[in-house]
Write an enzyme that holds these catalytic residues in place. Structure first.
Site, PDB file in Angstrom:
ATOM      1  N   ASN A  74      -9.922 -24.966 -23.235  1.00  0.00           N
ATOM      2  CA  ASN A  74      -9.748 -25.520 -24.575  1.00  0.00           C
ATOM      3  C   ASN A  74      -8.502 -24.957 -25.240  1.00  0.00           C
ATOM      4  O   ASN A  74      -8.193 -23.779 -25.101  1.00  0.00           O
ATOM      5  CB  ASN A  74     -11.005 -25.342 -25.441  1.00  0.00           C
ATOM      6  CG  ASN A  74     -11.505 -23.927 -25.541  1.00  0.00           C
ATOM      7  OD1 ASN A  74     -11.433 -23.157 -24.591  1.00  0.00           O
ATOM      8  ND2 ASN A  74     -12.029 -23.572 -26.703  1.00  0.00           N
ATOM      9  N   GLU A 127      -6.756 -24.885 -28.912  1.00  0.00           N
ATOM     10  CA  GLU A 127      -6.993 -25.161 -30.336  1.00  0.00           C
ATOM     11  C   GLU A 127      -5.674 -25.259 -31.098  1.00  0.00           C
ATOM     12  O   GLU A 127      -4.606 -24.973 -30.561  1.00  0.00           O
ATOM     13  CB  GLU A 127      -7.917 -24.081 -30.909  1.00  0.00           C
ATOM     14  CG  GLU A 127      -9.271 -24.107 -30.226  1.00  0.00           C
ATOM     15  CD  GLU A 127     -10.288 -23.139 -30.816  1.00  0.00           C
ATOM     16  OE1 GLU A 127      -9.914 -22.280 -31.644  1.00  0.00           O
ATOM     17  OE2 GLU A 127     -11.463 -23.242 -30.433  1.00  0.00           O
ATOM     18  N   ASN A 128      -5.800 -25.680 -32.352  1.00  0.00           N
ATOM     19  CA  ASN A 128      -4.626 -25.856 -33.200  1.00  0.00           C
ATOM     20  C   ASN A 128      -5.003 -25.550 -34.636  1.00  0.00           C
ATOM     21  O   ASN A 128      -6.143 -25.816 -35.044  1.00  0.00           O
ATOM     22  CB  ASN A 128      -4.140 -27.312 -33.068  1.00  0.00           C
ATOM     23  CG  ASN A 128      -2.766 -27.509 -33.677  1.00  0.00           C
ATOM     24  OD1 ASN A 128      -2.616 -27.651 -34.885  1.00  0.00           O
ATOM     25  ND2 ASN A 128      -1.759 -27.503 -32.842  1.00  0.00           N
ATOM     26  N   ALA A 129      -4.047 -25.035 -35.402  1.00  0.00           N
ATOM     27  CA  ALA A 129      -4.296 -24.718 -36.816  1.00  0.00           C
ATOM     28  C   ALA A 129      -4.723 -25.975 -37.582  1.00  0.00           C
ATOM     29  O   ALA A 129      -5.500 -25.883 -38.548  1.00  0.00           O
ATOM     30  CB  ALA A 129      -3.055 -24.105 -37.440  1.00  0.00           C
ATOM     31  N   TYR A 156      -7.077 -28.290 -37.095  1.00  0.00           N
ATOM     32  CA  TYR A 156      -8.215 -28.226 -36.157  1.00  0.00           C
ATOM     33  C   TYR A 156      -8.408 -29.446 -35.242  1.00  0.00           C
ATOM     34  O   TYR A 156      -8.570 -29.280 -34.034  1.00  0.00           O
ATOM     35  CB  TYR A 156      -9.525 -27.949 -36.907  1.00  0.00           C
ATOM     36  CG  TYR A 156      -9.620 -26.556 -37.510  1.00  0.00           C
ATOM     37  CD1 TYR A 156      -8.627 -25.598 -37.341  1.00  0.00           C
ATOM     38  CD2 TYR A 156     -10.727 -26.211 -38.279  1.00  0.00           C
ATOM     39  CE1 TYR A 156      -8.710 -24.333 -37.912  1.00  0.00           C
ATOM     40  CE2 TYR A 156     -10.838 -24.940 -38.850  1.00  0.00           C
ATOM     41  CZ  TYR A 156      -9.827 -23.998 -38.665  1.00  0.00           C
ATOM     42  OH  TYR A 156      -9.927 -22.762 -39.225  1.00  0.00           O
ATOM     43  N   CYS A 195     -10.669 -30.098 -26.138  1.00  0.00           N
ATOM     44  CA  CYS A 195     -11.671 -29.417 -25.310  1.00  0.00           C
ATOM     45  C   CYS A 195     -11.155 -29.197 -23.881  1.00  0.00           C
ATOM     46  O   CYS A 195     -10.318 -29.962 -23.385  1.00  0.00           O
ATOM     47  CB  CYS A 195     -12.933 -30.265 -25.193  1.00  0.00           C
ATOM     48  SG  CYS A 195     -13.846 -30.463 -26.714  1.00  0.00           S
ATOM     49  N   GLU A 248     -12.635 -29.769 -21.038  1.00  0.00           N
ATOM     50  CA  GLU A 248     -12.928 -30.836 -20.078  1.00  0.00           C
ATOM     51  C   GLU A 248     -11.871 -31.926 -20.131  1.00  0.00           C
ATOM     52  O   GLU A 248     -11.459 -32.476 -19.110  1.00  0.00           O
ATOM     53  CB  GLU A 248     -14.306 -31.452 -20.367  1.00  0.00           C
ATOM     54  CG  GLU A 248     -15.465 -30.481 -20.215  1.00  0.00           C
ATOM     55  CD  GLU A 248     -15.774 -29.665 -21.472  1.00  0.00           C
ATOM     56  OE1 GLU A 248     -14.867 -29.431 -22.294  1.00  0.00           O
ATOM     57  OE2 GLU A 248     -16.937 -29.249 -21.623  1.00  0.00           O
ATOM     58  N   CYS A 292     -19.238 -31.862 -24.810  1.00  0.00           N
ATOM     59  CA  CYS A 292     -19.420 -32.638 -26.050  1.00  0.00           C
ATOM     60  C   CYS A 292     -19.356 -34.135 -25.756  1.00  0.00           C
ATOM     61  O   CYS A 292     -18.947 -34.566 -24.665  1.00  0.00           O
ATOM     62  CB  CYS A 292     -18.370 -32.239 -27.087  1.00  0.00           C
ATOM     63  SG  CYS A 292     -16.761 -33.014 -26.825  1.00  0.00           S
ATOM     64  N   CYS A 309     -15.987 -35.648 -24.641  1.00  0.00           N
ATOM     65  CA  CYS A 309     -15.650 -35.318 -23.245  1.00  0.00           C
ATOM     66  C   CYS A 309     -16.496 -36.139 -22.274  1.00  0.00           C
ATOM     67  O   CYS A 309     -16.003 -36.566 -21.228  1.00  0.00           O
ATOM     68  CB  CYS A 309     -15.821 -33.817 -23.001  1.00  0.00           C
ATOM     69  SG  CYS A 309     -14.546 -32.848 -23.827  1.00  0.00           S
TER      70      CYS A 309
END
Ligand code: THU
Length: 170
Positions: A72, A74-76, A78, A83, A85, A122, A125
């Protein structure tokens, strides 16, 4: 295997069954899947998860026996993150568009608790993985776990996503 679309006909109620296989430990898995799960666990280390501190690794086995991975990111902002997958399956589609995927192994860990139960992918995915299964016209087995403990196997993405949206409706 679960169904993609309902054949509703005259039925008023439809029961959908999902088949899961549960393994107690990684050592119970077939050898090639043990290797794949180990790669998923290693891939977790490369997660970029400064916001959730929840790390996920995914490893994909192709029919050529090559393994690709994702974690995964992530980014500021969001929702811009992705993910593990989908990082793994899009990365695989970009690198090896004509190869079939046999299996995907997924492992998740958290800095706030030991995840000792299987953590399923999730919904987004599941939808993304289902599309690749449909594209290649053969099932993709999914194996998922937490950081430790039992592993759940489904023989097809459809077992995790009955009645999913399908390109044929477009
Ligand atoms: N995450 C995954 O990588 N896979 C999933 O199936 C569920 C969630 C990631 C996204 C985010 O970086 C973090 O876990 C917390 O949601």
């Amino acid at each position: 295997m679960a169904i993609r679309t309902t054949n509703i006909s005259s039925l008023k109620k439809i029961k959908i069954e999902t088949y899961l296989e549960v393994f107690e430990t990684i050592s119970e898995l077939p050898k090639d899947i043990q290797e794949l799960m180990n790669k998923a666990q290693q891939a977790r280390e490369n997660a970029y998860a400064p916001y959730s501190h929840f790390r996920v690794g995914a490893a994909i086995r192709l029919t050529s026996n090559q393994i690709t991975i994702g974690s995964n990111q992530e980014n500021a902002a969001y929702p811009s993150g992705l993910c593990a997958e989908r990082v793994a399956i899009f990365h695989t589609g970009a690198l090896y568009p004509n190869q079939e995927i046999k299996a995907i192994a997924i492992s998740a860990s958290s800095s706030s608790q030991v995840l000792d139960e299987p953590i399923g992918p999730c919904g987004a995915c599941r939808q993304s993985m289902a599309e690749y299964e449909q594209k290649q016209k053969s099932p993709i087995a999914i194996y998922f776990m937490g950081e430790t403990g039992k592993i759940v196997k489904v023989a097809s993405v459809l077992d995790l996503l009955p009645l999913g949206f399908d390109a044929k409706y477009l």
